[in-house]
Design a protein around this motif. Sequence first.
Motif, PDB file in Angstrom:
ATOM      1  N   ASN A 249      80.214   5.897  52.793  1.00 38.69           N
ATOM      2  CA  ASN A 249      81.636   7.086  53.791  1.00 38.69           C
ATOM      3  C   ASN A 249      81.773   7.034  55.126  1.00 38.69           C
ATOM      4  OD1 ASN A 249      79.859   8.673  54.157  1.00 38.69           O
ATOM      5  ND2 ASN A 249      79.801  10.249  53.344  1.00 38.69           N
ATOM      6  N   ALA A 250      81.753   8.279  55.503  1.00 34.96           N
ATOM      7  CA  ALA A 250      82.549   8.660  56.407  1.00 34.96           C
ATOM      8  C   ALA A 250      80.769   8.713  57.433  1.00 34.96           C
ATOM      9  CB  ALA A 250      83.380   9.622  57.338  1.00 34.96           C
ATOM     10  N   SER A 251      79.837   8.956  57.187  1.00 34.01           N
ATOM     11  CA  SER A 251      78.369   9.421  57.416  1.00 34.01           C
ATOM     12  C   SER A 251      77.770   7.835  57.665  1.00 34.01           C
ATOM     13  CB  SER A 251      78.126  10.665  56.993  1.00 34.01           C
ATOM     14  OG  SER A 251      77.654   9.670  55.547  1.00 34.01           O
TER      15      SER A 251
ATOM     16  N   PHE B  47      83.610   5.404  50.089  1.00 35.71           N
ATOM     17  CA  PHE B  47      84.476   7.025  49.387  1.00 35.71           C
ATOM     18  C   PHE B  47      84.823   7.655  51.242  1.00 35.71           C
ATOM     19  CE2 PHE B  47      82.786  11.199  48.994  1.00 35.71           C
ATOM     20  CZ  PHE B  47      83.976  11.451  47.077  1.00 35.71           C
ATOM     21  N   SER B  48      85.939   6.684  51.244  1.00 35.05           N
ATOM     22  CA  SER B  48      86.197   7.283  52.705  1.00 35.05           C
ATOM     23  C   SER B  48      87.831   7.084  52.650  1.00 35.05           C
ATOM     24  CB  SER B  48      84.926   7.399  54.298  1.00 35.05           C
ATOM     25  OG  SER B  48      85.459   6.293  54.784  1.00 35.05           O
ATOM     26  N   VAL B  49      88.577   7.108  53.915  1.00 30.99           N
ATOM     27  CA  VAL B  49      89.908   6.170  54.064  1.00 30.99           C
ATOM     28  C   VAL B  49      89.085   5.949  55.823  1.00 30.99           C
ATOM     29  CG1 VAL B  49      90.913   7.617  55.531  1.00 30.99           C
ATOM     30  CG2 VAL B  49      91.977   5.900  54.542  1.00 30.99           C
ATOM     31  N   GLY B  50      88.483   5.787  56.204  1.00 30.60           N
ATOM     32  CA  GLY B  50      88.091   5.512  57.647  1.00 30.60           C
ATOM     33  C   GLY B  50      87.073   4.474  57.527  1.00 30.60           C
ATOM     34  N   LEU B  51      87.173   2.930  57.626  1.00 30.95           N
ATOM     35  CA  LEU B  51      86.477   2.276  58.252  1.00 30.95           C
ATOM     36  C   LEU B  51      85.236   2.106  58.786  1.00 30.95           C
ATOM     37  CD1 LEU B  51      89.804  -0.329  56.559  1.00 30.95           C
ATOM     38  CD2 LEU B  51      87.089   0.721  54.946  1.00 30.95           C
TER      39      LEU B  51
ATOM     40  N   VAL C 272      95.303   9.530  48.204  1.00 29.94           N
ATOM     41  CA  VAL C 272      94.416  10.126  47.860  1.00 29.94           C
ATOM     42  C   VAL C 272      94.529  11.893  48.576  1.00 29.94           C
ATOM     43  CG1 VAL C 272      94.595   9.432  45.746  1.00 29.94           C
ATOM     44  CG2 VAL C 272      92.005   9.865  47.385  1.00 29.94           C
ATOM     45  N   LEU C 273      94.379  11.119  49.819  1.00 35.20           N
ATOM     46  CA  LEU C 273      93.679  12.494  50.826  1.00 35.20           C
ATOM     47  C   LEU C 273      94.741  12.852  51.690  1.00 35.20           C
ATOM     48  CD1 LEU C 273      93.095  10.359  53.222  1.00 35.20           C
ATOM     49  CD2 LEU C 273      90.088  10.145  52.719  1.00 35.20           C
ATOM     50  N   THR C 274      95.511  12.079  51.811  1.00 37.43           N
ATOM     51  CA  THR C 274      96.755  12.196  52.811  1.00 37.43           C
ATOM     52  C   THR C 274      97.112  13.656  53.398  1.00 37.43           C
ATOM     53  OG1 THR C 274      96.956  10.014  53.220  1.00 37.43           O
ATOM     54  CG2 THR C 274      98.714  11.709  53.978  1.00 37.43           C
TER      55      THR C 274
ATOM     56  N   PRO D 149      83.011  21.504  59.912  1.00 36.30           N
ATOM     57  CA  PRO D 149      82.418  20.588  59.448  1.00 36.30           C
ATOM     58  C   PRO D 149      82.813  19.393  58.985  1.00 36.30           C
ATOM     59  CG  PRO D 149      81.595  22.253  57.905  1.00 36.30           C
ATOM     60  CD  PRO D 149      82.936  22.825  59.010  1.00 36.30           C
ATOM     61  N   HIS D 150      83.693  19.332  58.998  1.00 35.67           N
ATOM     62  CA  HIS D 150      84.329  16.725  58.841  1.00 35.67           C
ATOM     63  C   HIS D 150      84.857  17.574  57.338  1.00 35.67           C
ATOM     64  CE1 HIS D 150      84.133  12.483  59.405  1.00 35.67           C
ATOM     65  NE2 HIS D 150      85.328  13.534  58.365  1.00 35.67           N
ATOM     66  N   VAL D 151      85.770  17.984  56.599  1.00 38.54           N
ATOM     67  CA  VAL D 151      86.439  18.721  55.619  1.00 38.54           C
ATOM     68  C   VAL D 151      87.115  17.866  55.459  1.00 38.54           C
ATOM     69  CG1 VAL D 151      84.052  20.507  55.114  1.00 38.54           C
ATOM     70  CG2 VAL D 151      86.505  20.462  56.572  1.00 38.54           C
TER      71      VAL D 151
ATOM     72  N   GLU E 162      89.353  12.475  42.767  1.00 32.01           N
ATOM     73  CA  GLU E 162      90.974  11.337  43.439  1.00 32.01           C
ATOM     74  C   GLU E 162      89.780  10.273  43.672  1.00 32.01           C
ATOM     75  OE1 GLU E 162      94.456  11.644  43.587  1.00 32.01           O
ATOM     76  OE2 GLU E 162      94.058  13.717  43.840  1.00 32.01           O
ATOM     77  N   MET E 163      89.326  11.240  45.371  1.00 32.55           N
ATOM     78  CA  MET E 163      87.973   8.886  45.852  1.00 32.55           C
ATOM     79  C   MET E 163      86.943   8.858  45.106  1.00 32.55           C
ATOM     80  SD  MET E 163      88.595  11.729  49.338  1.00 32.55           S
ATOM     81  CE  MET E 163      87.257  11.073  50.164  1.00 32.55           C
ATOM     82  N   ALA E 164      86.328   9.932  44.804  1.00 31.76           N
ATOM     83  CA  ALA E 164      85.590   9.527  43.611  1.00 31.76           C
ATOM     84  C   ALA E 164      85.914   8.496  42.383  1.00 31.76           C
ATOM     85  CB  ALA E 164      84.934  10.709  42.964  1.00 31.76           C
TER      86      ALA E 164
ATOM     87  N   GLY F 233      89.996  12.837  63.100  1.00 31.30           N
ATOM     88  CA  GLY F 233      90.137  11.777  63.319  1.00 31.30           C
ATOM     89  C   GLY F 233      88.702  11.464  63.124  1.00 31.30           C
ATOM     90  N   ARG F 234      88.122  10.678  64.408  1.00 33.34           N
ATOM     91  CA  ARG F 234      86.126  10.839  64.116  1.00 33.34           C
ATOM     92  C   ARG F 234      86.621  10.609  65.429  1.00 33.34           C
ATOM     93  NH1 ARG F 234      86.211  10.013  59.513  1.00 33.34           N
ATOM     94  NH2 ARG F 234      86.071   8.461  58.755  1.00 33.34           N
ATOM     95  N   GLY F 235      84.902  11.564  65.573  1.00 32.88           N
ATOM     96  CA  GLY F 235      84.245  12.170  66.591  1.00 32.88           C
ATOM     97  C   GLY F 235      84.391  11.621  68.083  1.00 32.88           C
TER      98      GLY F 235
HETATM   99  O1  LIG Z   1      86.951  10.987  57.192  1.00 38.38           O
HETATM  100  C1  LIG Z   1      87.551  10.568  56.065  1.00 38.38           C
HETATM  101  C2  LIG Z   1      87.174  10.148  55.724  1.00 38.38           C
HETATM  102  O2  LIG Z   1      87.522   9.235  56.409  1.00 38.38           O
HETATM  103  O3  LIG Z   1      87.668   9.480  54.485  1.00 38.38           O
END
Ligand SMILES: O=CC(=O)O
Length: 314
Positions: free
Chosen positions: A53-55, A75-79, A100-102, A279-281, A291-293, A232-234
């Motif tokens: 995921n994102a972490s 399990f994230s949009v970010g790669l 799905v998360l937009t 907290p990155h939500v 939907e992501m899962a 976005g990202r830290g």
């Molecule tokens: O940070 C969340 C994502 O990339 O989906």
Amino acid sequence: MESIGVLMTCPPFDPYLVEQLEKRFTLFKFHSIPDKAHFLNSNKASIRAVVGNASAGADAQLIHQLPNLEIVSSFSVGLDKIDLAKCRERGIRVTNTPDVLTDDVADLAIGLMLAVLRRLCPSDRYVRSGQWKRGDYKLTTKFTGKSVGIIGLGRIGLAIAKRAEAFSCPISYHTRAEKSDVKYKYYPSVVELAANCQILVVACALTEETRHIINREVINALGPKGVLINIGRGPHVDEPELVSALVEGRLGGAGLDVFQDEPNVPEELFGLENVVLLPHVGSGTMETRKEMADLVVGNLEAHFLNKPLLTPVL
Ligand SMILES: O=CC(=O)O
């Protein structure tokens, strides 16, 4: 598919995702394995998929240790936690969870703008601590009509723009190249964008090019009345520069859902009323996470059944 080993590199925080993966595959939860090197030595042959995921995703070192890895389903949009070059080199497929998360992320960006300008968190604390009985809360800042500058005008950036337009906010943006199909004002540099908007939103992907896209110069251009929103990202932000600008009053405020070293957040920010810390939500609703899962699992199933991937990146 039960014999296919799936390595979950992110913490198994989403019970639905874990349940769906365990129903179909042999799931290894990397996060809770104490001796990772020993585990990989004994199980590397059976692991054909990684779920991150994102972490935590799949870096070059992990990919190198998994000779039979075929797919990384994020399990994230970010790669940014996946070594895409390595995956490309090895012919490993990659999927993410776009679209799905937009709405959730864009909703949250607007929520942060309102929360910072209207001081929603400190005024809530004001009521809870009984201070209202001693007098009204101080006046805040209007959101409607503020000019919003967006860095990155992909799916999420556009959804933020659409929402901000409903608040009569003039929209401008910065991307690598001007877009011919949007009517918003384009700025070829981030400093120019920051100098010409009141709220600056980071909504681009994290790449080497966009790391520290928010630096001292950009922060100073945004100025003591400007507000930075980061969904976005830290690492998009030079965090020590942001902290000193907020502490010194060189920046008007910030709404931050992401940080350089999550879950560690600079404590200097804790006492500032013009800062909202989340907290990155961004995608953290029950509806969207399901939907992501489903996409993560659907991509894995498609891959192992030799069907087209639902949301392929590579
Ligand atoms: O940070 C969340 C994502 O990339 O989906």
